[in-house]
Motif scaffolding. Sequence first.
Motif, mmCIF file in Angstrom:
data_model
loop_
_atom_site.group_PDB
_atom_site.id
_atom_site.type_symbol
_atom_site.label_atom_id
_atom_site.label_comp_id
_atom_site.label_asym_id
_atom_site.label_seq_id
_atom_site.Cartn_x
_atom_site.Cartn_y
_atom_site.Cartn_z
ATOM 1 N N PHE A 19 0.836 -1.197 0.000
ATOM 2 C CA PHE A 19 0.000 0.000 0.000
ATOM 3 C C PHE A 19 0.874 1.252 0.000
ATOM 4 O O PHE A 19 0.676 2.160 -0.802
ATOM 5 N N ASP A 20 1.857 1.282 0.894
ATOM 6 C CA ASP A 20 2.720 2.469 0.996
ATOM 7 C C ASP A 20 3.522 2.702 -0.278
ATOM 8 O O ASP A 20 3.693 3.847 -0.707
ATOM 9 N N ALA A 21 4.006 1.632 -0.907
ATOM 10 C CA ALA A 21 4.797 1.781 -2.135
ATOM 11 C C ALA A 21 3.948 2.343 -3.272
ATOM 12 O O ALA A 21 4.392 3.229 -4.009
ATOM 13 N N VAL A 22 2.736 1.854 -3.420
ATOM 14 C CA VAL A 22 1.855 2.349 -4.485
ATOM 15 C C VAL A 22 1.446 3.795 -4.199
ATOM 16 O O VAL A 22 1.430 4.632 -5.101
ATOM 17 N N HIS A 23 1.163 4.099 -2.949
ATOM 18 C CA HIS A 23 0.807 5.470 -2.563
ATOM 19 C C HIS A 23 1.966 6.420 -2.873
ATOM 20 O O HIS A 23 1.770 7.492 -3.451
ATOM 21 N N ARG A 24 3.193 6.023 -2.509
ATOM 22 C CA ARG A 24 4.375 6.837 -2.796
ATOM 23 C C ARG A 24 4.573 7.018 -4.307
ATOM 24 O O ARG A 24 4.945 8.099 -4.764
ATOM 25 N N LEU A 25 4.342 5.953 -5.074
ATOM 26 C CA LEU A 25 4.465 6.049 -6.528
ATOM 27 C C LEU A 25 3.534 7.135 -7.073
ATOM 28 O O LEU A 25 3.957 7.999 -7.841
ATOM 29 N N PHE A 26 2.271 7.108 -6.658
ATOM 30 C CA PHE A 26 1.316 8.105 -7.136
ATOM 31 C C PHE A 26 1.704 9.515 -6.680
ATOM 32 O O PHE A 26 1.569 10.471 -7.433
ATOM 33 N N GLN A 27 2.198 9.642 -5.451
ATOM 34 C CA GLN A 27 2.658 10.943 -4.970
ATOM 35 C C GLN A 27 3.801 11.462 -5.841
ATOM 36 O O GLN A 27 3.834 12.636 -6.210
ATOM 37 N N ASN A 28 4.726 10.562 -6.170
ATOM 38 C CA ASN A 28 5.882 10.977 -6.961
ATOM 39 C C ASN A 28 5.542 11.229 -8.422
ATOM 40 O O ASN A 28 6.290 11.911 -9.119
ATOM 41 N N LEU A 29 4.447 10.696 -8.900
ATOM 42 C CA LEU A 29 3.996 11.029 -10.252
ATOM 43 C C LEU A 29 3.440 12.451 -10.300
ATOM 44 O O LEU A 29 3.544 13.129 -11.319
ATOM 45 N N ILE A 30 2.878 12.903 -9.196
ATOM 46 C CA ILE A 30 2.377 14.281 -9.127
ATOM 47 C C ILE A 30 3.545 15.260 -9.125
ATOM 48 O O ILE A 30 3.526 16.253 -9.838
ATOM 49 N N SER A 31 4.551 14.981 -8.309
ATOM 50 C CA SER A 31 5.708 15.876 -8.182
ATOM 51 C C SER A 31 6.998 15.066 -8.202
ATOM 52 O O SER A 31 7.635 14.878 -7.162
ATOM 53 N N PRO A 32 7.414 14.578 -9.361
ATOM 54 C CA PRO A 32 8.586 13.707 -9.412
ATOM 55 C C PRO A 32 9.889 14.375 -8.964
ATOM 56 O O PRO A 32 10.804 13.694 -8.507
ATOM 57 N N PHE A 33 9.976 15.697 -9.078
ATOM 58 C CA PHE A 33 11.186 16.403 -8.687
ATOM 59 C C PHE A 33 10.979 17.245 -7.427
ATOM 60 O O PHE A 33 11.766 18.140 -7.137
ATOM 61 N N GLY A 34 9.899 16.971 -6.688
ATOM 62 C CA GLY A 34 9.605 17.706 -5.470
ATOM 63 C C GLY A 34 8.556 18.776 -5.681
ATOM 64 O O GLY A 34 8.251 19.170 -6.812
#
Length: 93
Positions: A19-34
Motif C-alpha cells: 500500500f505504501d509503495a503504491v501510494h508513494r508512486l502516485f505521490q511521486n507522479l504528481i511531483s517527481p522532482f519535489g
Amino acid sequence: DSMGRAYQAIDNSDIILSFDAVHRLFQNLISPFGEGHPFSCVPSALTERIGRPPMDWPYLKQCVVSLFRSWGLHKGRSRGGSAASPLALTDSP
C-alpha cells in the motif's frame, strides 16, 4: 489498469507493491522532482484550472484503497487471508 497488470506480472507483488509503495508512486507522479519543481506527470490539461494537486492530496490514498480493494485486498487482509500482512490497509495518514 497498469497497476493491476503490474500486480499480476511481478513476482512477490504482494510484498513489493505494498500500500505504501503504491501510494508513494502516485505521490511521486504528481511531483517527481519535489513540490518546488513545476514538472508533473499529470497532464496539464487536467490541472490547468485548479493547479497541480499537492503530494499529500487525500484523494490519492482513497484511490489506492479502491485499487487494493479491486484486487481483493481488503483492509487488514491479504489475498491469502492473513491478518498480519504488508498489504494491510490502515486508516491513519
